[in-house]
Design an enzyme around this catalytic site. Structure first.
Site, PDB file in Angstrom:
ATOM      1  N   LYS A  90       1.458  10.084  15.543  1.00 44.45           N
ATOM      2  CA  LYS A  90       0.304   9.348  16.066  1.00 44.45           C
ATOM      3  C   LYS A  90      -0.946   9.787  15.324  1.00 44.45           C
ATOM      4  O   LYS A  90      -1.311  10.963  15.349  1.00 44.45           O
ATOM      5  CB  LYS A  90       0.152   9.600  17.570  1.00 44.45           C
ATOM      6  CG  LYS A  90      -1.042   8.881  18.191  1.00 44.45           C
ATOM      7  CD  LYS A  90      -1.011   8.924  19.704  1.00 44.45           C
ATOM      8  CE  LYS A  90      -1.291  10.294  20.261  1.00 44.45           C
ATOM      9  NZ  LYS A  90      -1.452  10.289  21.734  1.00 44.45           N
ATOM     10  N   TYR A 114      -8.118 -10.940  10.095  1.00 40.06           N
ATOM     11  CA  TYR A 114      -7.452 -12.238  10.110  1.00 40.06           C
ATOM     12  C   TYR A 114      -6.467 -12.227   8.947  1.00 40.06           C
ATOM     13  O   TYR A 114      -6.781 -11.744   7.864  1.00 40.06           O
ATOM     14  CB  TYR A 114      -8.460 -13.380   9.931  1.00 40.06           C
ATOM     15  CG  TYR A 114      -9.483 -13.471  11.032  1.00 40.06           C
ATOM     16  CD1 TYR A 114      -9.260 -14.261  12.154  1.00 40.06           C
ATOM     17  CD2 TYR A 114     -10.683 -12.763  10.951  1.00 40.06           C
ATOM     18  CE1 TYR A 114     -10.202 -14.343  13.167  1.00 40.06           C
ATOM     19  CE2 TYR A 114     -11.626 -12.838  11.963  1.00 40.06           C
ATOM     20  CZ  TYR A 114     -11.380 -13.629  13.065  1.00 40.06           C
ATOM     21  OH  TYR A 114     -12.302 -13.704  14.070  1.00 40.06           O
ATOM     22  N   GLN A 161      -0.847  -3.704  12.972  1.00 40.40           N
ATOM     23  CA  GLN A 161      -1.565  -4.757  13.683  1.00 40.40           C
ATOM     24  C   GLN A 161      -0.685  -5.970  13.980  1.00 40.40           C
ATOM     25  O   GLN A 161      -1.142  -6.908  14.627  1.00 40.40           O
ATOM     26  CB  GLN A 161      -2.808  -5.168  12.891  1.00 40.40           C
ATOM     27  CG  GLN A 161      -3.841  -4.060  12.829  1.00 40.40           C
ATOM     28  CD  GLN A 161      -5.083  -4.430  12.043  1.00 40.40           C
ATOM     29  OE1 GLN A 161      -5.042  -5.246  11.128  1.00 40.40           O
ATOM     30  NE2 GLN A 161      -6.197  -3.824  12.395  1.00 40.40           N
ATOM     31  N   ASN A 176       0.829  -1.206   0.000  1.00 44.82           N
ATOM     32  CA  ASN A 176       0.000   0.000   0.000  1.00 44.82           C
ATOM     33  C   ASN A 176       0.859   1.250   0.000  1.00 44.82           C
ATOM     34  O   ASN A 176       0.610   2.200  -0.748  1.00 44.82           O
ATOM     35  CB  ASN A 176      -0.921   0.012   1.220  1.00 44.82           C
ATOM     36  CG  ASN A 176      -1.998  -1.045   1.171  1.00 44.82           C
ATOM     37  OD1 ASN A 176      -2.363  -1.533   0.107  1.00 44.82           O
ATOM     38  ND2 ASN A 176      -2.512  -1.413   2.332  1.00 44.82           N
ATOM     39  N   ASP A 208      -2.007   3.389   6.023  1.00 47.93           N
ATOM     40  CA  ASP A 208      -0.892   3.181   5.092  1.00 47.93           C
ATOM     41  C   ASP A 208      -0.767   4.346   4.123  1.00 47.93           C
ATOM     42  O   ASP A 208       0.343   4.798   3.812  1.00 47.93           O
ATOM     43  CB  ASP A 208      -1.087   1.877   4.306  1.00 47.93           C
ATOM     44  CG  ASP A 208      -1.080   0.653   5.198  1.00 47.93           C
ATOM     45  OD1 ASP A 208      -0.409   0.681   6.247  1.00 47.93           O
ATOM     46  OD2 ASP A 208      -1.749  -0.337   4.838  1.00 47.93           O
TER      47      ASP A 208
END
Length: 304
Positions: free
Chosen positions: A217, A111, A166, A46, A250
């Protein structure tokens, strides 16, 4: 138009299944899927693709399946003139695949099937690709591989940006600290930055003393905060109707780096990054609505 700068993105390329549900089911229950589509994704890819569309000269190190060069995704990368010669091709294995579920509250559960990306653990550092770059962005991927790449990039005197995303939970405290010590810019959303501070038992000042001179952030609709020697810079988000938040982070990183590497200030880089990410959320998929440099620049100037 942005000038060309060499950015090497290291980490996942993936096929994304973007799934909408009204609410997440409890354990041992099911929930109906209201929409499901497949898109190009993976955090490193990305950044490389969005950055290339903005005018950056990008290259990519990802571990992909044996048939990847026959896919539309590979053709898409070639059309963007991304340097893919350092891709790690794994015969007999599938390209990583992400299943991203978003509910009506815009919360997400993901997932991820690593597939070919397990090869990172056995792969050598892409020294030639690192030497050719001006900056290295470490995205989601194998923690040990990212650490080895950060060591070499730092030794080469390159800017190193790090976004564990993640995959943060895959880093033990020592490995996380080791990578951060080699990092120039640390990216994370507000949840991830808090988790990093807790893991390292420090505050933002202590975090920056470890390595990163700049901590960025992102706070969703509340904009972004940049911490550096210039203290705290707060930049509002350019809010648009969000169809799908996947990939917004991203694209923010790609937008930020595309300007910062061209000598812009932290504030201007963050404003441009906010503009870039505002395009991505307007359509499903991480790379479906990538803006050109001119489009992102025009929206930024119209908002701030």
């Amino acid at each position: 138009m942005a000038k060309n700068r060499d950015l090497l993105a290291i980490g996942h390329s993936a096929h994304d299944y973007i799934i909408r549900v009204a609410e997440f089911p409890k354990a041992n229950f099911s929930a109906p899927i209201t929409n499901m589509k497949t898109f190009n994704g993976g955090a490193a890819a990305n950044v490389a693709c969005v950055g290339a569309n903005l005018g950056l000269k990008t290259s990519l190190v990802s571990a992909v399946g044996g048939d990847f060069k026959k896919t539309e995704y590979y053709e898409h990368m070639q059309n963007l003139d991304i340097d893919t010669k350092s891709l790690i091709i794994v015969p007999g294995e599938a390209t990583p695949t992400a299943f991203v579920l978003t509910d009506d509250n815009e919360d997400q559960i993901s997932y991820f099937y690593w597939g070919a990306a397990r090869e990172f653990a056995e792969s050598k550092v892409p020294s030639a690709a690192i030497k050719d770059a001006e900056a290295v962005h470490l995205a989601t991927g194998d923690p040990d591989f990212n650490w080895k790449c950060s060591e070499e990039a730092k030794n080469e005197g390159l800017l190193v940006s790090f976004d564990p995303g993640q995959d943060l939970g895959m880093y033990d405290t020592k490995k996380l600290k080791d990578v951060i010590e080699n990092t120039t810019i640390l990216f994370g959303n507000h949840h991830e930055i808090e988790r990093i501070l807790e893991a390292l038992e420090t505050d933002l000042n202590g975090l920056r003393e470890l390595g990163p001179k700049i901590v960025v952030k992102t706070c969703g609709a509340n904009g972004s905060e940049i911490y550096s020697n210039e203290d705290k810079i707060k930049v509002d988000a350019i809010t648009r109707e969000a169809v799908d938040p996947t990939g917004a982070g991203d694209s923010y990183r790609a937008g930020f780096l595309s300007r910062f590497l061209n000598g812009e200030s932290l504030e201007e880089s963050a404003k441009f990054a906010s503009s870039v990410s505002s395009f991505i959320v307007e359509q499903q998929g991480c790379q479906t609505n990538m803006p050109s440099f001119d489009d992102a620049f025009e929206r930024m100037n119209g908002f701030y």
